[in-house]
Design an enzyme around this catalytic site. Structure first.
Site, PDB file in Angstrom:
ATOM      1  N   SER A   1       9.897 -88.880  40.010  1.00  0.00           N
ATOM      2  CA  SER A   1      10.501 -87.551  40.127  1.00  0.00           C
ATOM      3  C   SER A   1      11.998 -87.659  39.901  1.00  0.00           C
ATOM      4  CB  SER A   1      10.234 -86.971  41.524  1.00  0.00           C
ATOM      5  OG  SER A   1      11.061 -85.850  41.774  1.00  0.00           O
TER       6      SER A   1
ATOM      7  N   TYR B   1       9.416 -86.980  50.423  1.00  0.00           N
ATOM      8  CA  TYR B   1       9.074 -86.940  49.008  1.00  0.00           C
ATOM      9  C   TYR B   1       9.929 -87.922  48.208  1.00  0.00           C
ATOM     10  CZ  TYR B   1       8.329 -84.932  44.334  1.00  0.00           C
ATOM     11  OH  TYR B   1       8.039 -84.741  43.003  1.00  0.00           O
TER      12      TYR B   1
ATOM     13  N   LYS C   1       8.670 -91.315  46.156  1.00  0.00           N
ATOM     14  CA  LYS C   1       8.846 -91.461  44.703  1.00  0.00           C
ATOM     15  C   LYS C   1       9.722 -92.665  44.364  1.00  0.00           C
ATOM     16  CE  LYS C   1       6.312 -87.981  43.403  1.00  0.00           C
ATOM     17  NZ  LYS C   1       5.075 -88.191  42.621  1.00  0.00           N
TER      18      LYS C   1
END
Length: 254
Positions: A143, A156, A160
């Protein structure tokens, strides 16, 4: 370069997160390039829609309803797909919250999908590739969040970042087996996942992303899927351990 470099006829691709968004777009492109596509997701209705779209385009898809956080389910599905030449580990979830706001359960839930789900799929696909001596391509989904410090996306972003290091480590380990491993790190793409994350602020967030992009537009799942297709094919035969960023040129934190 001849267009035949993008021909996946006779090869098998396994795609997680294929019920929608980037996963569905990738499955469609891989099928369009001639691959036998196995689509995996926990959303059975979404999988059926993906299969219908692939069939409409003249292809065929095999469906696997599974939770990527369940190692046994992932390993069984990858083995059932037969000799896998391409793995696109795209399934993922988002979570809003800072390091102080998020608890261990939040982090464990996100890591179980975004990191362990990718690890399970990559590890089993690599074992299959090695056993059959076919080499192949493992594609992970990182990401743009790994390039900036976003306190509100702690779980998150960390998950990632772990995917990025996994990608580089696997590329080093699996290169001698002719297995390439690369990550895709998209910018903000309008998908069901990002729509849920924006929660009523979609218009504001997308307007900001358009302003940040030199291309002056939002990215689409298809934009990212074309990067996945490139990494799946012989066009990227000398590319491994890399992080490709289909982000419209956005260089500022988002």
């Amino acid at each position: 370069m001849a267009l035949t470099a993008y021909d996946l006829s006779g090869r098998t691709a396994f795609v997680t997160g294929a019920a929608g968004g980037i996963g569905r777009a990738s499955a469609l492109l891989l099928a369009g390039a001639g691959a036998r596509v196995h689509c995996a997701d926990r959303d059975e209705a979404g999988l059926e829609e993906t299969r219908a779209l692939i069939a409409e385009a003249g292809g065929a898809a095999h469906l696997h309803r599974l939770d990527v956080a369940d190692r046994a389910q992932v390993e069984a599905a990858v083995r059932a797909a037969g000799p896998v030449h391409v793995l696109a580990a795209i399934a993922g979830i988002m979570h809003s919250g800072s390091a102080l706001e998020s608890d261990d359960a939040d982090l464990e839930r996100v890591m179980s999908v975004n990191f362990l789900g990718v690890l399970h799929a990559c590890r089993e696909a690599a074992r299959v590739m090695i056993a059959h001596g076919i080499g192949g391509s493992l594609i992970t989904m990182a990401s743009g969040a790994v390039d900036s410090a976003r306190p509100d996306l702690f779980c998150y972003s960390v998950s990632k970042a772990a995917v990025v290091q996994l990608t580089r480590t696997l590329a080093s380990e699996l290169g001698p087996h002719k297995i390439r491993v690369n990550a895709v790190a998209p910018g903000w793409i309008r998908t069901p996942m990002t729509e849920r994350h924006a929660a009523g602020e979609q218009e504001r967030v997308e307007s900001m992303m358009v302003r940040l992009s030199p291309l002056g537009r939002l990215g689409t799942p298809e934009d990212v899927a074309h990067t996945v297709l490139y990494l799946a094919t012989d066009a990227s035969a000398f590319t491994t351990g890399q992080i490709l960023r289909p982000n419209g040129g956005v260089s500022m934190p988002w």
